[in-house]
Scaffold this motif. Structure first.
Motif, PDB file in Angstrom:
ATOM      1  N   ASP A 136      -9.001   4.360  14.311  1.00  0.00           N
ATOM      2  CA  ASP A 136      -8.614   5.765  14.277  1.00  0.00           C
ATOM      3  C   ASP A 136      -7.212   5.932  14.855  1.00  0.00           C
ATOM      4  O   ASP A 136      -6.848   5.297  15.848  1.00  0.00           O
ATOM      5  N   ILE A 137      -6.454   6.780  14.218  1.00  0.00           N
ATOM      6  CA  ILE A 137      -5.031   6.934  14.534  1.00  0.00           C
ATOM      7  C   ILE A 137      -4.714   8.399  14.801  1.00  0.00           C
ATOM      8  O   ILE A 137      -5.164   9.297  14.085  1.00  0.00           O
ATOM      9  N   GLU A 138      -3.916   8.617  15.832  1.00  0.00           N
ATOM     10  CA  GLU A 138      -3.364   9.945  16.091  1.00  0.00           C
ATOM     11  C   GLU A 138      -1.845   9.847  15.958  1.00  0.00           C
ATOM     12  O   GLU A 138      -1.224   8.947  16.532  1.00  0.00           O
ATOM     13  N   GLN A 188       0.819  -1.209   0.000  1.00  0.00           N
ATOM     14  CA  GLN A 188       0.000   0.000   0.000  1.00  0.00           C
ATOM     15  C   GLN A 188       0.855   1.261   0.000  1.00  0.00           C
ATOM     16  O   GLN A 188       0.461   2.289  -0.558  1.00  0.00           O
ATOM     17  N   ALA A 189       2.023   1.160   0.638  1.00  0.00           N
ATOM     18  CA  ALA A 189       2.935   2.308   0.683  1.00  0.00           C
ATOM     19  C   ALA A 189       4.309   1.805   1.100  1.00  0.00           C
ATOM     20  O   ALA A 189       4.429   0.831   1.847  1.00  0.00           O
ATOM     21  N   GLN A 190       5.343   2.474   0.611  1.00  0.00           N
ATOM     22  CA  GLN A 190       6.710   2.141   0.998  1.00  0.00           C
ATOM     23  C   GLN A 190       7.542   3.410   0.978  1.00  0.00           C
ATOM     24  O   GLN A 190       7.421   4.240   0.082  1.00  0.00           O
ATOM     25  N   SER A 236      -1.954   9.176   9.180  1.00  0.00           N
ATOM     26  CA  SER A 236      -3.237   8.772   9.760  1.00  0.00           C
ATOM     27  C   SER A 236      -4.187   8.159   8.747  1.00  0.00           C
ATOM     28  O   SER A 236      -4.806   7.117   8.995  1.00  0.00           O
ATOM     29  N   GLU A 237      -4.308   8.789   7.586  1.00  0.00           N
ATOM     30  CA  GLU A 237      -5.300   8.344   6.608  1.00  0.00           C
ATOM     31  C   GLU A 237      -5.030   6.932   6.117  1.00  0.00           C
ATOM     32  O   GLU A 237      -5.930   6.086   6.086  1.00  0.00           O
TER      33      GLU A 237
END
Length: 258
Positions: free
Chosen positions: A235-237, A214-216, A225-226
């Protein structure tokens, strides 16, 4: 350089990794992240040659094949997630097995000294003559890490190396991972669940979900966060430590009062 080209791993009809392309450079720590079942451990097993796959895994021009698997594994130290053993061996003997290729009836003074020094560096010298079966899970993890380092690898594969360790030992072991990776110019690929530890000790992180990357990239760029909310469904802070690395804080939304 270690290179994955269109690496695909399947368990029957289930695809746990799909057309994975990635490159890993010497001197860097790469941490694979993702929810349970994302394919993190499977990726390490495929690189080591313990799991069937389609696509290509290559290191310095050599391509992994079943017929040359022993030669492929020679520069690799793989520390699996499960460190349990039923062997009737002392901790020191287990560590020395890391150099099985160099063992004979007589263990050289140099090899013995190197094993003893590794135990000292990991603060487990007192366990040297204890049965490996009598150790706690965290103590076994430290012993297996010493065994991996004794192999003098070029590629270090670590699957949840700190899962059974307390905070102090987590930091100690990951500091050693960073030190050995940089000092000996290793390629280190590890799996962690703790995103904040990954942010602190990784040069790059790889985020897996649904069989795909998904990402690197650098932790600050990937641990946003998204995207974490999308992958982990929570949910992430994102906070920032005094060292400047991301600190990942998951939380549950409060229910609205009636």
């Amino acid at each position: 350089m270690l290179k994955l080209d269109r690496l695909t791993i399947q368990y029957g009809a289930l695809t746990v990794a799909r057309d994975i392309d990635a490159q890993f450079e010497a001197g860097n720590i790469y941490t694979i992240l993702g929810a349970n079942g994302a394919g993190k451990s499977s990726l390490l097993k495929a690189i080591f040659g313990e799991l069937a796959f389609s696509g290509t895994v290559a290191y310095q021009g050599s391509v992994q094949t079943k017929s040359q698997l022993n030669a492929w594994r020679k520069p690799i130290a793989y520390m699996p997630q499960d460190s349990h053993t039923d062997a009737e061996l002392t901790t020191l003997e287990v560590v020395i097995l890391g150099r099985m290729d160099a063992l004979s009836r007589h263990i050289s003074d140099e090899l013995l000294r190197e094993a003893v020094e590794l135990l000292a560096e990991l603060n487990i010298s007192h366990l040297a003559h204890r049965s490996i079966r009598s150790l706690s899970g965290g103590q076994r993890q430290l012993a297996m890490f010493a065994q991996a380092l004794l192999r003098r690898p070029k590629i270090l594969l670590l699957d949840e190396p700190v899962s059974a360790l307390d905070m102090a030992h987590q930091i100690n072991l990951l500091d050693k991972v960073r030190h050995y990776t940089q000092q000996h110019q290793l390629i280190c690929i590890m799996v962690l669940h703790d995103l904040s530890l990954a942010a602190q000790f990784s040069d790059e992180v790889i985020l897996l979900a649904d069989g795909d990357i998904q990402a690197q990239g650098m932790p600050k760029a990937v641990l946003q966060s998204e995207i974490l909310r999308k992958v982990y469904h929570v949910d992430i802070e994102i906070l920032t430590s005094h060292q400047g690395s991301p600190v990942i804080h998951p939380y549950r939304k409060r229910q609205a009062s009636v």
